[in-house]
Write a protein that holds these residues in place. Structure first.
Motif, PDB file in Angstrom:
ATOM      1  N   GLU A  43     -35.847  53.981  60.026  1.00  0.00           N
ATOM      2  CA  GLU A  43     -36.092  55.428  59.926  1.00  0.00           C
ATOM      3  C   GLU A  43     -36.521  55.911  61.324  1.00  0.00           C
ATOM      4  O   GLU A  43     -37.586  55.529  61.815  1.00  0.00           O
ATOM      5  CB  GLU A  43     -37.193  55.657  58.873  1.00  0.00           C
ATOM      6  CG  GLU A  43     -37.758  57.059  58.807  1.00  0.00           C
ATOM      7  CD  GLU A  43     -36.690  58.143  58.687  1.00  0.00           C
ATOM      8  OE1 GLU A  43     -35.760  57.986  57.881  1.00  0.00           O
ATOM      9  OE2 GLU A  43     -36.801  59.138  59.434  1.00  0.00           O
ATOM     10  N   THR A  44     -35.696  56.719  61.944  1.00  0.00           N
ATOM     11  CA  THR A  44     -35.988  57.072  63.338  1.00  0.00           C
ATOM     12  C   THR A  44     -36.036  58.580  63.593  1.00  0.00           C
ATOM     13  O   THR A  44     -35.997  59.007  64.745  1.00  0.00           O
ATOM     14  CB  THR A  44     -34.937  56.468  64.294  1.00  0.00           C
ATOM     15  OG1 THR A  44     -33.639  56.864  63.835  1.00  0.00           O
ATOM     16  CG2 THR A  44     -35.029  54.970  64.394  1.00  0.00           C
ATOM     17  N   SER A  45     -36.092  59.391  62.492  1.00  0.00           N
ATOM     18  CA  SER A  45     -36.127  60.832  62.769  1.00  0.00           C
ATOM     19  C   SER A  45     -37.435  61.158  63.496  1.00  0.00           C
ATOM     20  O   SER A  45     -38.491  60.583  63.219  1.00  0.00           O
ATOM     21  CB  SER A  45     -35.993  61.636  61.472  1.00  0.00           C
ATOM     22  OG  SER A  45     -36.815  61.081  60.478  1.00  0.00           O
ATOM     23  N   ASN A  46     -37.333  62.034  64.458  1.00  0.00           N
ATOM     24  CA  ASN A  46     -38.480  62.432  65.305  1.00  0.00           C
ATOM     25  C   ASN A  46     -39.005  61.335  66.225  1.00  0.00           C
ATOM     26  O   ASN A  46     -40.094  61.455  66.767  1.00  0.00           O
ATOM     27  CB  ASN A  46     -39.662  62.959  64.470  1.00  0.00           C
ATOM     28  CG  ASN A  46     -39.245  64.130  63.611  1.00  0.00           C
ATOM     29  OD1 ASN A  46     -38.477  64.984  64.073  1.00  0.00           O
ATOM     30  ND2 ASN A  46     -39.701  64.161  62.378  1.00  0.00           N
ATOM     31  N   ILE A  47     -38.256  60.256  66.366  1.00  0.00           N
ATOM     32  CA  ILE A  47     -38.681  59.211  67.316  1.00  0.00           C
ATOM     33  C   ILE A  47     -37.960  59.447  68.642  1.00  0.00           C
ATOM     34  O   ILE A  47     -36.741  59.534  68.705  1.00  0.00           O
ATOM     35  CB  ILE A  47     -38.345  57.798  66.781  1.00  0.00           C
ATOM     36  CG1 ILE A  47     -39.011  57.528  65.437  1.00  0.00           C
ATOM     37  CG2 ILE A  47     -38.739  56.725  67.808  1.00  0.00           C
ATOM     38  CD1 ILE A  47     -40.508  57.405  65.480  1.00  0.00           C
ATOM     39  N   GLU A  48     -38.765  59.550  69.688  1.00  0.00           N
ATOM     40  CA  GLU A  48     -38.220  59.773  71.024  1.00  0.00           C
ATOM     41  C   GLU A  48     -37.557  58.476  71.522  1.00  0.00           C
ATOM     42  O   GLU A  48     -38.163  57.406  71.440  1.00  0.00           O
ATOM     43  CB  GLU A  48     -39.404  60.154  71.926  1.00  0.00           C
ATOM     44  CG  GLU A  48     -39.103  60.811  73.239  1.00  0.00           C
ATOM     45  CD  GLU A  48     -38.267  62.085  73.122  1.00  0.00           C
ATOM     46  OE1 GLU A  48     -37.473  62.291  74.034  1.00  0.00           O
ATOM     47  OE2 GLU A  48     -38.427  62.855  72.135  1.00  0.00           O
TER      48      GLU A  48
ATOM     49  N   LYS B 359     -29.732  55.621  68.833  1.00  0.00           N
ATOM     50  CA  LYS B 359     -30.418  54.975  67.706  1.00  0.00           C
ATOM     51  C   LYS B 359     -31.151  53.708  68.177  1.00  0.00           C
ATOM     52  O   LYS B 359     -32.316  53.475  67.831  1.00  0.00           O
ATOM     53  CB  LYS B 359     -29.378  54.614  66.635  1.00  0.00           C
ATOM     54  CG  LYS B 359     -29.945  53.966  65.395  1.00  0.00           C
ATOM     55  CD  LYS B 359     -30.458  54.994  64.428  1.00  0.00           C
ATOM     56  CE  LYS B 359     -31.094  54.343  63.216  1.00  0.00           C
ATOM     57  NZ  LYS B 359     -31.659  55.323  62.293  1.00  0.00           N
ATOM     58  N   GLN B 362     -34.217  54.491  70.037  1.00  0.00           N
ATOM     59  CA  GLN B 362     -35.291  54.923  69.133  1.00  0.00           C
ATOM     60  C   GLN B 362     -35.956  53.704  68.478  1.00  0.00           C
ATOM     61  O   GLN B 362     -37.183  53.617  68.400  1.00  0.00           O
ATOM     62  CB  GLN B 362     -34.744  55.873  68.066  1.00  0.00           C
ATOM     63  CG  GLN B 362     -34.395  57.237  68.632  1.00  0.00           C
ATOM     64  CD  GLN B 362     -33.691  58.115  67.608  1.00  0.00           C
ATOM     65  OE1 GLN B 362     -32.755  57.667  66.941  1.00  0.00           O
ATOM     66  NE2 GLN B 362     -34.123  59.355  67.486  1.00  0.00           N
TER      67      GLN B 362
END
Lengths: 93, 470
Positions: A43-48, B359, B362
């Motif tokens: 889950e990488t939403s909002n990860i810079e 991806k 991240q």
């Protein structure tokens, strides 16, 4: 990834291979892509994105010439040269 | 011996070349620097110096540019490349008195974990015929393990110092990203590459590291941090030290004997007063997939410089410029390098960039954050370095992913930029094995201390294929 995609990325990479190897390479690349597809589990939403472990911007320096001109030493490594110039096949007719 | 003047510098260098000759079957060296080395040694005999590493013969991985000495990076592409300058780390070691006796064999452009991808042939592990030394710094590991040199340089992008150190029974350290200048190191994956020492002991690694580290304005990612004396804390007690064990590393999948070696080392550390704490790195299982997006992406752009124009190999009779590029590259690179360039071009291409490259970057941050939390609870993290001992050349088959998984335990430290080392901690079936110690950012001294305390009270690091060193 089909053979056509492989040919496109081979062209982008300026690489070629004979037909015999094409099958094996397509197969390998597909396996590798399938393997890295595991990343979708995260889950990488909002990860810079992290581009470098240091996370520092490159330092700047005064715009002064610090290197010496070593043209001869460097041109010696060119596969084909003519005094001051590196030679390549004719580009403009 | 050198310091006590029991042997002259010249005799030391001559002996080294005799050992190289008698170990020729290992194929550990690509290019020798005999004449120059003897000249330097003679010079030191006539004008003794008290430099830290005066007269010590060192083998240099063939990935570092060495002025006027051929530098191939294990590739046909650079098979006749003679650099007009030396890498900063080479200059640092030579300024400290080291003699660069030759360039060691390696996986082509450092892409491999078994030294089977070199254009100059496989390197043998001195521990057994047909065994791989690991990779990519396989030649350096093999040369140290065989006793040819006391120290060698390596580079580590995903485990290329630690994995061969483990398989050859020596000590190897990858410093914090940015500790050692990358200037003059032929780039593979710029955000992961880091040079480091390979030697018999942690103490020798510390001595080399003292000289290798420097702030270098020519490398924009070079750290401008104080370089401590890495030998200073070596003898401090590790009593009360907290060592982390990664919950997510499932050791039950490893051979029983391998697990037994690891458990014994744990018990040994407990007897020295260390305390073990279980830590969680929840995203660690995604390290290898993350690496196989980030590293190929960076490699595809770094290796675009090899175009047959300015230096390196050029094909015969190109019919036009495009043909020159394509044929020079296709003839110059081996299969593994081509595979990684293609993967890199794919994950960076329009339409796939976000799905793969972004991806992966991240996830890379998630992995780094996991380490940040873990180091709030522990001083160092310990794991096996490799899944097992050295394997036979050719035994990994044709599936590249099997080889990629060889770096399962080592890749996370590169992604997070942390210092990590491999320390010999056992023998299984007459083959050595190493454990990994990962330290927090800039804490090389601490992992060296933990390694040295182990080596001061065990003798695994003294075992060689030719018997124990007394």
């Amino acid at each position: 990834m089909d053979k056509k995609t492989v040919r496109t990325i081979a062209h982008l990479s300026r690489l070629s291979f004979d037909e015999k190897n094409e099958e094996k390479i397509t197969n390998d690349l597909n396996n590798i892509i399938k393997f890295v597809d595991q990343l979708n589990d995260a889950e990488t939403s909002n990860i810079e994105p992290l581009t470098s472990p240091l996370e520092k911007t490159a330092r700047t320096r005064p715009d002064k010439v610090t290197a010496e001109n070593r043209k001869e030493a460097f041109i010696k490594n060119a596969p084909s040269s003519n005094e001051d110039y590196i030679l390549v096949p004719r580009v403009v007719e | 011996m050198l310091q006590k003047k029991e042997i002259s510098n010249k005799e030391m260098v001559e002996d080294t070349f005799t050992l190289i000759e008698s170990n020729k079957h290992l194929n550990a060296f690509v290019t020798l620097n005999k004449e120059e080395s003897l000249k330097k040694a003679e010079n030191l005999d006539n004008n003794p110096s008290n430099l830290a590493l005066s007269g010590i013969p060192i083998a240099q991985k063939d990935l570092f540019c060495t002025k006027d000495l051929r530098t191939t990076c294990g590739s046909n592409m650079l098979s006749s490349f003679i650099p007009p300058y030396s890498a900063t780390v080479i200059e640092n070691l030579e300024s400290a008195g080291c003699i660069s006796i030759g360039k060691t064999n390696m996986d082509e452009f450092a892409m491999g974990s078994s030294n089977e991808t070199s254009f100059f042939g496989n390197v043998e592990n001195p521990w057994g015929e047909g065994l791989v030394p690991g990779g990519s710094s396989g030649g350096s590991a093999s040369a140290v393990a065989a006793g040819i040199v006391a120290g060698a340089t390596g580079t580590d992008t995903g485990g290329s110092i630690r994995q061969p150190a483990s398989l050859c029974g020596i000590t190897g350290l990858k410093p914090t990203y940015g500790r050692i200048s990358r200037w003059g190191m032929i780039a593979f994956a710029s955000s992961l590459d880091q040079a480091g020492p390979m030697a018999r002991t942690a103490e020798d690694c510390a001595l080399m590291l003292n000289e290798m580290c420097s702030h270098d304005p020519k490398d924009t990612t070079s750290l401008d941090e104080n370089v401590p004396d890495f030998t200073q804390n070596l003898n401090s007690s590790i009593k009360g030290m907290k060592i982390g064990l990664v919950k997510e590393f499932d050791l039950s999948k490893l051979d029983n004997d391998v697990v037994k070696v690891f458990e014994e080392s744990k018990r040994h550390y407990e007897s020295l007063g260390a305390e073990f704490i279980e830590i969680s790195l929840p995203n660690i299982s995604l390290s290898v997939p993350t690496y196989y997006v980030v590293a190929p992406a960076e490699c595809s752009s770094n290796l675009s410089r090899f175009d047959g124009v300015k230096f390196g190999r050029r094909c015969e009779n190109p019919k036009d410029l495009e043909d020159l590029y394509v044929r020079s590259r296709s003839e110059g690179f081996g299969d593994e390098v081509k595979r990684r360039i293609l993967i890199g071009s794919y994950v960076l291409s329009a339409g796939f960039y976000d799905a793969y490259y972004k991806k992966a970057q991240q996830v890379r941050r998630l992995i780094k954050n996991d380490f940040v939390s873990a180091f709030e609870k522990v001083d160092v993290i310990m794991s096996p370095t490799t899944r097992g001992t050295a394997f036979k050349a050719g035994s990994m088959g044709s599936d590249p992913i099997q080889m990629y998984l060889e770096d399962l335990f080592t890749i996370p430290a590169n992604l997070a930029g942390l210092p990590a080392m491999s320390v010999p901690n056992g023998i299984v079936d007459n083959k050595p094995l190493g454990m990994q110690l990962i330290g927090n950012f800039l804490e090389e001294s601490k992992i060296l201390q933990v390694a040295h305390s182990f080596q001061s009270s065990t003798d695994w690091h003294l075992k060689t294929p030719n018997g124990d060193i007394s």
